[in-house]
Write an enzyme that holds these catalytic residues in place. Structure first.
Site, PDB file in Angstrom:
ATOM      1  N   ASP A  67       0.814  -1.215   0.000  1.00 16.45           N
ATOM      2  CA  ASP A  67       0.000   0.000   0.000  1.00 16.45           C
ATOM      3  C   ASP A  67       0.846   1.262   0.000  1.00 16.45           C
ATOM      4  O   ASP A  67       2.067   1.220   0.165  1.00 16.45           O
ATOM      5  CB  ASP A  67      -0.951  -0.002   1.210  1.00 16.45           C
ATOM      6  CG  ASP A  67      -0.258  -0.430   2.504  1.00 16.45           C
ATOM      7  OD1 ASP A  67       0.984  -0.312   2.590  1.00 16.45           O
ATOM      8  OD2 ASP A  67      -0.952  -0.869   3.425  1.00 16.45           O
ATOM      9  N   ASN A 136      -7.111  -3.238  14.627  1.00 15.78           N
ATOM     10  CA  ASN A 136      -8.494  -3.456  14.185  1.00 15.78           C
ATOM     11  C   ASN A 136      -8.588  -4.645  13.221  1.00 15.78           C
ATOM     12  O   ASN A 136      -9.637  -4.889  12.642  1.00 15.78           O
ATOM     13  CB  ASN A 136      -9.051  -2.179  13.529  1.00 15.78           C
ATOM     14  CG  ASN A 136      -8.298  -1.787  12.268  1.00 15.78           C
ATOM     15  OD1 ASN A 136      -7.381  -2.488  11.833  1.00 15.78           O
ATOM     16  ND2 ASN A 136      -8.683  -0.673  11.664  1.00 15.78           N
ATOM     17  N   HIS A 138      -6.866  -5.028  10.401  1.00 14.02           N
ATOM     18  CA  HIS A 138      -6.628  -4.769   8.975  1.00 14.02           C
ATOM     19  C   HIS A 138      -5.341  -5.435   8.495  1.00 14.02           C
ATOM     20  O   HIS A 138      -4.399  -5.636   9.257  1.00 14.02           O
ATOM     21  CB  HIS A 138      -6.662  -3.266   8.643  1.00 14.02           C
ATOM     22  CG  HIS A 138      -5.480  -2.479   9.081  1.00 14.02           C
ATOM     23  ND1 HIS A 138      -5.504  -1.102   9.198  1.00 14.02           N
ATOM     24  CD2 HIS A 138      -4.219  -2.841   9.430  1.00 14.02           C
ATOM     25  CE1 HIS A 138      -4.326  -0.673   9.573  1.00 14.02           C
ATOM     26  NE2 HIS A 138      -3.528  -1.698   9.726  1.00 14.02           N
ATOM     27  N   GLU A 143      -9.489  -2.139   5.733  1.00 14.34           N
ATOM     28  CA  GLU A 143     -10.070  -1.860   7.041  1.00 14.34           C
ATOM     29  C   GLU A 143     -11.300  -2.739   7.292  1.00 14.34           C
ATOM     30  O   GLU A 143     -11.858  -3.309   6.349  1.00 14.34           O
ATOM     31  CB  GLU A 143     -10.470  -0.375   7.099  1.00 14.34           C
ATOM     32  CG  GLU A 143      -9.323   0.595   6.829  1.00 14.34           C
ATOM     33  CD  GLU A 143      -8.324   0.699   7.985  1.00 14.34           C
ATOM     34  OE1 GLU A 143      -8.192  -0.257   8.774  1.00 14.34           O
ATOM     35  OE2 GLU A 143      -7.656   1.749   8.089  1.00 14.34           O
TER      36      GLU A 143
HETATM   37  P1  PGA Z   1       2.550  -1.708  12.817  1.00 19.34           P
HETATM   38  O1  PGA Z   1       1.352  -1.630  11.794  1.00 19.34           O
HETATM   39  O2  PGA Z   1       3.512  -2.704  12.269  1.00 19.34           O
HETATM   40  O3  PGA Z   1       3.122  -0.317  12.825  1.00 19.34           O
HETATM   41  O4  PGA Z   1       1.953  -2.133  14.117  1.00 19.34           O
HETATM   42  C1  PGA Z   1       0.825  -2.809  11.288  1.00 19.34           C
HETATM   43  C2  PGA Z   1      -0.377  -2.482  10.451  1.00 19.34           C
HETATM   44  O5  PGA Z   1      -1.061  -1.490  10.734  1.00 19.34           O
HETATM   45  O6  PGA Z   1      -0.629  -3.226   9.494  1.00 19.34           O
END
Ligand code: PGA
Length: 241
Positions: A67, A136, A138, A143
């Protein structure tokens, strides 16, 4: 789902890097899906170390990132393009023409997303996709409540995600509200998946991903349906399993 629980972040990073390195050793022209966020940083550092010690060669490797923030150009310090250069690409012998990251400044999003999917297909599909996971649930920027059928598309970021990612920005107002992300279907099309998570704050999400109902409300739960998923967790993230 193969679940590996290790003692800490350092070991998690080493295990993940070793899995990616063996993929590259077995198939030097591997197509690898990459992720950003804090979780994979240690894995990238370990891959750089393996490269510098002569254990892996990236010259034929092809990469596709999950992304990119919509609206940020590649020179923006908050862009994922910048992140990937900083932690990985500028330290290894990857051929820049083999690097793919969604263009946050694409003028025609629809065409840009379609082209991204075409390029993945043309490369032969993703051999192994590296994933983090949001609290959450994702994966990529898919999302909760996103359709499982989605391919690469423009997404609206969740309040939760904007809040979590604001730690990398000067203020929460600066966090882009949209992103271009591979869809769940793009991720599910990868031949193998390697998901990493650390820290007790993600233990419930991980528990639900592994044992809960398969639902778009917890996007990562769809991974229960993928035939080849490896999950590496530290003790905190795996504490409810
Ligand atoms: P993080 O993010 O590695 O900074 O915890 C993971 C994500 O949001 O996919």
């Amino acid at each position: 789902m193969r679940i590996i629980i290790v003692k800490d972040y350092e070991e998690l990073s080493k295990r993940a890097a070793n899995i990616l390195a063996s993929q590259i050793i077995l198939k030097p022209s591997s197509v690898i899906g990459l992720a950003t966020g804090s979780t994979p940083i240690g894995t990238y550092q370990e891959l750089v170390r393996l490269y510098k010690s002569g254990n892996i060669d990236f010259s034929e490797v092809v990469t596709f990132n999950l992304d990119e923030y919509y609206g940020l150009d590649r020179y923006d310090k908050q862009s994922y393009y910048f992140f990937m250069n900083k932690y990985l690409f500028s330290h290894i012998n990857i051929d820049r023409k083999n690097v793919h990251i969604p263009d946050g400044k694409a003028e025609n999003i629809y065409i840009a997303c379609k082209t991204y999917e075409k390029k993945i297909k043309k490369a032969g599909g993703i051999d192994i996709q590296l994933l983090g996971i949001g609290r959450n649930g994702h994966i990529g920027f898919n999302e909760p409540d996103m359709k499982f059928e989605a391919l690469t598309h423009l997404v609206n970021l969740d309040e939760d995600t904007i809040k979590a990612n604001s730690r990398f920005f000067n203020s929460i107002e600066e966090v882009p509200k949209q992103a271009i992300s591979m869809g769940i279907k793009t991720i599910m099309n990868s031949k193998k998946i390697l998901l990493l998570a650390y820290g007790a704050q993600k233990n419930e999400t991980i528990y639900n991903m592994v044992n809960g109902r398969i639902t778009p409300e917890l996007p990562a739960s769809v991974l229960q349906l993928h035939p080849d998923v490896t999950v590496i967790l530290d003790k905190g993230a795996g504490s409810l399993l």
